[in-house]
Design an enzyme around this catalytic site. Structure first.
Site, PDB file in Angstrom:
ATOM      1  N   LYS A   1       0.861  -1.185   0.000  1.00  0.00           N
ATOM      2  CA  LYS A   1       0.000   0.000   0.000  1.00  0.00           C
ATOM      3  C   LYS A   1       0.894   1.230   0.000  1.00  0.00           C
ATOM      4  CE  LYS A   1      -3.425   0.322   2.769  1.00  0.00           C
ATOM      5  NZ  LYS A   1      -4.118   0.982   1.663  1.00  0.00           N
TER       6      LYS A   1
ATOM      7  N   GLU B   1      -2.288   4.977   7.433  1.00  0.00           N
ATOM      8  CA  GLU B   1      -3.080   3.771   7.116  1.00  0.00           C
ATOM      9  C   GLU B   1      -2.630   2.614   7.990  1.00  0.00           C
ATOM     10  OE1 GLU B   1      -2.292   3.389   2.951  1.00  0.00           O
ATOM     11  OE2 GLU B   1      -4.107   4.464   2.387  1.00  0.00           O
TER      12      GLU B   1
HETATM   13  O1  DER Z   1      -2.095   4.649  -1.091  1.00  0.00           O
HETATM   14  C1  DER Z   1      -2.772   3.712  -0.650  1.00  0.00           C
HETATM   15  O2  DER Z   1      -2.399   2.968   0.280  1.00  0.00           O
HETATM   16  C2  DER Z   1      -4.054   3.362  -1.356  1.00  0.00           C
HETATM   17  O3  DER Z   1      -4.951   2.724  -0.483  1.00  0.00           O
HETATM   18  C3  DER Z   1      -3.676   2.412  -2.473  1.00  0.00           C
HETATM   19  O4  DER Z   1      -3.067   1.339  -1.884  1.00  0.00           O
HETATM   20  C4  DER Z   1      -4.877   1.976  -3.294  1.00  0.00           C
HETATM   21  O5  DER Z   1      -5.252   3.066  -4.038  1.00  0.00           O
HETATM   22  P1  DER Z   1      -6.341   2.898  -5.208  1.00  0.00           P
HETATM   23  O6  DER Z   1      -7.575   2.334  -4.522  1.00  0.00           O
HETATM   24  O7  DER Z   1      -6.543   4.297  -5.692  1.00  0.00           O
HETATM   25  O8  DER Z   1      -5.771   1.980  -6.237  1.00  0.00           O
END
Ligand code: DER
Length: 235
Positions: free
Chosen positions: A98, A107
């Site tokens: 992520k 996160e």
């Molecule tokens: O930056 C992050 O961790 C986001 O959650 C990424 O992992 C997923 O982003 P997306 O849903 O825009 O592909």
């Protein structure tokens, strides 16, 4: 179905796990955006009540405020019921990459404090092994002597043909700055980096490193939306 429609399908499926009264980790990125929108809609319709949201980025904080989702933080809620967030890569063991949106630190703090962590992806995120997509493996570092830290990260994974690049933005190539005032070094691998726990420990031992984008053994459920339908994988 477009990729965004698949993201929305996965997101709506994840929101079915939300019950009134829950304290929720609100993810960041284009997939999580749909989940946060859906939570706001159900609150507005009165189908969900007494939800407290803990955002994983300033961006999600602003989205949640605009939707009228009551917000709090980890200081007030050190244990959450459920987090819903996207991922850049998912391996067969539900390990994740992520952070391509730059929010990996908050996160990981929020999602690490949850009883359940539901990951929502479209099928393009599935990989055989982390780093396998050839896309970035983000590492959040302090700005002080970032070149020194980037070089040590690159040297760590020399055998995997690693290239470390400072994340920049705009035409002047300014360093990207995270919500926490740090920089991000993106690692690109040519080969499998082997044991993920060993790799994780080696990265975190470097003094200038704050956190990395491998979320190992954290997801409890992964919802995958594909052309043929939605798959739910539980740990
Ligand atoms: O930056 C992050 O961790 C986001 O959650 C990424 O992992 C997923 O982003 P997306 O849903 O825009 O592909």
């Amino acid at each position: 179905l477009t990729q965004d429609e698949l993201k929305k399908i996965a997101a709506y499926k994840a929101v079915e796990y939300v019950e009134s009264g829950m304290v929720l980790g609100l993810g960041t990125g284009s997939t999580a955006k749909h989940a946060v929108d859906r939570i706001g809609e159900l609150l507005r319709q009165g189908k969900l009540k007494n939800i407290v949201g803990i955002p994983t980025s300033k961006k999600t904080h602003e989205q949640a405020v605009s939707l009228g989702i009551p917000l709090s933080d980890l200081d007030s809620h050190p244990v959450l019921d459920l987090a819903i967030d996207g991922a850049d890569e998912v391996d067969p063991y539900l390990n994740l990459v992520k952070g391509r949106g730059g929010s990996l630190l908050r996160e990981k703090m929020v999602e690490g404090a949850c009883k359940k962590f539901v990951v929502i992806v479209d099928e393009t995120k599935l990989v055989e092994y982390l780093g396998g997509s050839g896309l970035a493996m983000p590492v959040e570092i302090i700005p002080f002597c970032w070149k020194f830290t980037a070089q040590r990260l690159q040297d760590l994974f020399e055998d995997s043909g690693c290239v470390a690049k400072l994340r920049t933005f705009g035409e002047k190539g300014e360093p990207f700055v995270t919500d926490n005032g740090n920089y991000i070094v993106d690692l690109y691998f040519k080969k499998d980096i082997g044991d993920l726990k060993i790799a994780s420990d080696a990265i975190l031992r470097l003094a200038g490193v704050v956190e990395h984008g491998m979320f190992l053994d954290m997801a409890t459920t992964v919802i995958i939306a594909g052309e043929l339908g939605v798959a739910v994988k539980n740990k």
